[in-house]
Every structure is written in structure tokens, then in C-alpha cells.
Motif scaffolding. Sequence first.
Motif, mmCIF file in Angstrom:
data_model
loop_
_atom_site.group_PDB
_atom_site.id
_atom_site.type_symbol
_atom_site.label_atom_id
_atom_site.label_comp_id
_atom_site.label_asym_id
_atom_site.label_seq_id
_atom_site.Cartn_x
_atom_site.Cartn_y
_atom_site.Cartn_z
ATOM 1 N N ILE A 138 41.640 50.092 40.197
ATOM 2 C CA ILE A 138 42.013 48.854 40.884
ATOM 3 C C ILE A 138 40.989 47.743 40.638
ATOM 4 O O ILE A 138 41.361 46.651 40.197
ATOM 5 C CB ILE A 138 42.242 49.132 42.381
ATOM 6 N N PRO A 139 39.686 47.971 40.870
ATOM 7 C CA PRO A 139 38.727 46.891 40.571
ATOM 8 C C PRO A 139 38.618 46.570 39.089
ATOM 9 O O PRO A 139 38.255 45.447 38.721
ATOM 10 C CB PRO A 139 37.404 47.437 41.120
ATOM 11 N N GLU A 140 38.931 47.538 38.231
ATOM 12 C CA GLU A 140 38.820 47.298 36.790
ATOM 13 C C GLU A 140 39.778 46.213 36.307
ATOM 14 O O GLU A 140 39.577 45.609 35.246
ATOM 15 C CB GLU A 140 39.087 48.608 36.042
ATOM 16 N N ASN A 141 40.808 45.926 37.090
ATOM 17 C CA ASN A 141 41.739 44.846 36.751
ATOM 18 C C ASN A 141 41.025 43.519 36.539
ATOM 19 O O ASN A 141 41.472 42.669 35.768
ATOM 20 C CB ASN A 141 42.773 44.688 37.863
ATOM 21 N N ALA A 142 39.911 43.334 37.268
ATOM 22 C CA ALA A 142 39.186 42.065 37.185
ATOM 23 C C ALA A 142 38.652 41.799 35.786
ATOM 24 O O ALA A 142 38.438 40.644 35.402
ATOM 25 C CB ALA A 142 38.036 42.060 38.186
ATOM 26 N N VAL A 170 40.747 30.414 41.744
ATOM 27 C CA VAL A 170 40.459 31.616 42.522
ATOM 28 C C VAL A 170 39.107 32.180 42.086
ATOM 29 O O VAL A 170 38.821 32.272 40.892
ATOM 30 C CB VAL A 170 41.542 32.712 42.315
ATOM 31 N N ARG A 171 38.295 32.567 43.072
ATOM 32 C CA ARG A 171 37.046 33.271 42.803
ATOM 33 C C ARG A 171 37.132 34.626 43.502
ATOM 34 O O ARG A 171 37.228 34.681 44.733
ATOM 35 C CB ARG A 171 35.838 32.492 43.299
ATOM 36 N N ALA A 172 37.141 35.691 42.717
ATOM 37 C CA ALA A 172 37.230 37.041 43.275
ATOM 38 C C ALA A 172 35.846 37.677 43.216
ATOM 39 O O ALA A 172 35.366 38.005 42.129
ATOM 40 C CB ALA A 172 38.246 37.876 42.500
ATOM 41 N N ARG A 173 35.230 37.839 44.379
ATOM 42 C CA ARG A 173 33.901 38.444 44.437
ATOM 43 C C ARG A 173 34.012 39.882 44.917
ATOM 44 O O ARG A 173 34.432 40.142 46.046
ATOM 45 C CB ARG A 173 32.978 37.662 45.364
ATOM 46 N N GLN A 174 33.667 40.822 44.035
ATOM 47 C CA GLN A 174 33.674 42.236 44.376
ATOM 48 C C GLN A 174 32.338 42.583 45.016
ATOM 49 O O GLN A 174 31.274 42.313 44.463
ATOM 50 C CB GLN A 174 33.882 43.068 43.118
ATOM 51 N N VAL A 175 32.382 43.204 46.201
ATOM 52 C CA VAL A 175 31.178 43.638 46.904
ATOM 53 C C VAL A 175 31.245 45.152 47.043
ATOM 54 O O VAL A 175 32.042 45.682 47.818
ATOM 55 C CB VAL A 175 31.057 42.968 48.287
ATOM 56 N N GLY A 176 30.433 45.847 46.245
ATOM 57 C CA GLY A 176 30.522 47.300 46.241
ATOM 58 C C GLY A 176 31.800 47.764 45.570
ATOM 59 O O GLY A 176 32.521 46.981 44.932
ATOM 60 N N PRO A 177 32.136 49.041 45.703
ATOM 61 C CA PRO A 177 33.279 49.580 44.972
ATOM 62 C C PRO A 177 34.628 49.304 45.614
ATOM 63 O O PRO A 177 35.658 49.454 44.956
ATOM 64 C CB PRO A 177 33.006 51.093 44.972
ATOM 65 N N GLY A 178 34.659 48.875 46.901
ATOM 66 C CA GLY A 178 35.943 48.846 47.579
ATOM 67 C C GLY A 178 36.270 47.613 48.382
ATOM 68 O O GLY A 178 37.167 47.638 49.217
ATOM 69 N N LEU A 179 35.568 46.484 48.143
ATOM 70 C CA LEU A 179 35.840 45.278 48.922
ATOM 71 C C LEU A 179 35.794 44.058 48.012
ATOM 72 O O LEU A 179 34.860 43.898 47.233
ATOM 73 C CB LEU A 179 34.801 45.129 50.044
ATOM 74 N N VAL A 180 36.827 43.215 48.116
ATOM 75 C CA VAL A 180 36.906 42.007 47.292
ATOM 76 C C VAL A 180 37.227 40.809 48.182
ATOM 77 O O VAL A 180 38.098 40.890 49.063
ATOM 78 C CB VAL A 180 37.992 42.137 46.200
ATOM 79 N N PHE A 181 36.506 39.702 47.953
ATOM 80 C CA PHE A 181 36.777 38.431 48.613
ATOM 81 C C PHE A 181 37.493 37.535 47.599
ATOM 82 O O PHE A 181 36.875 37.077 46.640
ATOM 83 C CB PHE A 181 35.481 37.748 49.041
#
Length: 308
Positions: A116-120, A192-203
Motif C-alpha cells: 500500500i505505501p509503495e504506491n507512492a 497534494v502532499r502525501a507525507r508518510q509517517v512510519g509504515p502505517g500512517l499517511v497525511f
Amino acid sequence: MDGRAHVVDAYCPHLGANLAVGGRVVGDCIECPFHGWQFRGEDGKCTTIPYTDKVPDFAQIKTWPSCEVNGMILVWYHCDGGAPEWAVPEQAEITSKEWVYRGYTEHFVSAHIQEIPENAADFAHLTFLHGPVFMSGTDLRYTRSKLWDSVKHCWKAEWQPEPEPNKHCSQMVVQHSLTVFGKHFSFLDFFVRARQVGPGLVFLTFEHAFLGRGVILQSVTPVEPLLQHVVHRIYYQRAMPAAIPKFILNVECIQFERDIMIWNNKQYLSKPLLVKEDSTIQRHRRWFAQFYSKNSTRFTRQKDGLDW
């Protein structure tokens, strides 16, 4: 009660009753529904056993490091038992109530947690999977229908890990535009700015020239091997009609469900076949590797035979 949230193990160490089923909060303690034992949320110490005068010193339940931020209760988990190494940042507009809660979506995704995060970092899929206009729906058999072929989402994206002391964070910056019969309509552009914080949270913070500003908080929680619970919560400017953020959340949901159709039917490849244009995916995997340790559960599959 001190008003703080605490997280403890779900099962009573006495005889294993589930504290979440019939248990209740009494002061700063959680009370077991089976025999009435009470455990303090702060440190897990048993404070009361209704049928004994002396509570043994060893009577205790495991507590988990947690925090309450941005309207969420978050739990720190480390497979080696390590203490929290970083804090989840507050979204200032949520804390000040400048942005208010406007709804959520919830999905269960059958995928490796890394997918899921790898989509970024997978820029190529943006144009191919998310290029067809959202009105064409989520079923990938029909998103390229001739009915909507004249309308396209266009995406430009960049991904970068953040330096120390925020090496656990990364950022994807996306510029979106819409074309109709190949003509660009600038009033539909947004950032859009997608900030990933750790492995499981995105702003996912976004802004539009006249639709305003807001954030979608994405949380990815492992439920079991290869099953992730994904929630998107949207907060938006208080002055904006609620219909606007609900529309944005619905569009985001449609696009996300296109990804889910892929994730639910693909396999995770630890050594994928990539071309040079996919180099950001490898960079993302190197960045994400920091969240694994020696004792992390590994994804394994039967290589020989049909025992799967």
C-alpha cells in the motif's frame, strides 16, 4: 478519570476473559467482565480483586505505548519490544479545530503490508490505473469505456525520503489536472502532499484554488498476515459546505478501490522485474526496510510443489 487513553492487552491474565466484550472502564481502570478484576490503564497494575483483601504484586496486565493525536488513538508496536523511537506529529489545523471531521471510508485489503505505501513511488501506475476519469468507476474491466474516454486525470509526482531526524518519514508531491478532449481545464487543478509517517500512517494534505484546503489521514493496520485494515478520515475547513469534502473523499475512495482490485488479486514479489523508470520503487523499498528488524515476521511461500 484523567481523560487520557490507555491501551492494554485484550485478555485478562486471570482466566483469559476478553476485556473488550462486557468489560467496562471504572475510574482509571478497566474492569474484567468475568470476575471483576480491575487493572490500571497507566501501568497495568491490578488495583482490585473483589473477593480478596490483598492484591498480589505480580497481578498485572501488559500495557502498550500509545498516544492520542489528530482524533486517533495510535499504538506503538515493535516486534523486539523496543520503545517508541519517534512521535506522530499533530496536524495543527485539526488541533485548533480550524479543520473539522467530515467522514471516513474503511476497507480490508488482502496484500503485503508494504504494497500500500509503495504506491507512492510507483509513478507509472498513476497514469495507467488512475488516468481514466473517476466517473468510470472502480471495476477495471470498464474504466476505459468509450463513454468516458474523452476525460482524463493527469498526474505529475515526485517521491523523496526525509533526512534526519525524520528518516522515518517520506513525502510524495502530486500535481493533478484534468483534460477534456485533450484540453486542459486549469480550474480543476489541485496540489497534494502525501507525507508518510512510519509504515502505517499517511497525511494527504491538499489544496484547491476555490474548493479550499484539508487533509485525509490514511491509517494501515495489519489484522493478520496479508490482511490490512485501511481507514481514510477527512478533515476540512469548517467554513466549507460538508458536501465538498464528502465529494473529495468519495473520489479518493473510487481511486483507492481501483488499487484494491489489483492488490487483492496480485502476489508480492520480493525481487520484481523492473526497468530504469521504476528506480523510485527500489528506493522506496530501501527506505521502508528500516521498519523491519531481525525478528520481523517474514513473508514466505511454498516454492516447490502445490502446498499453498
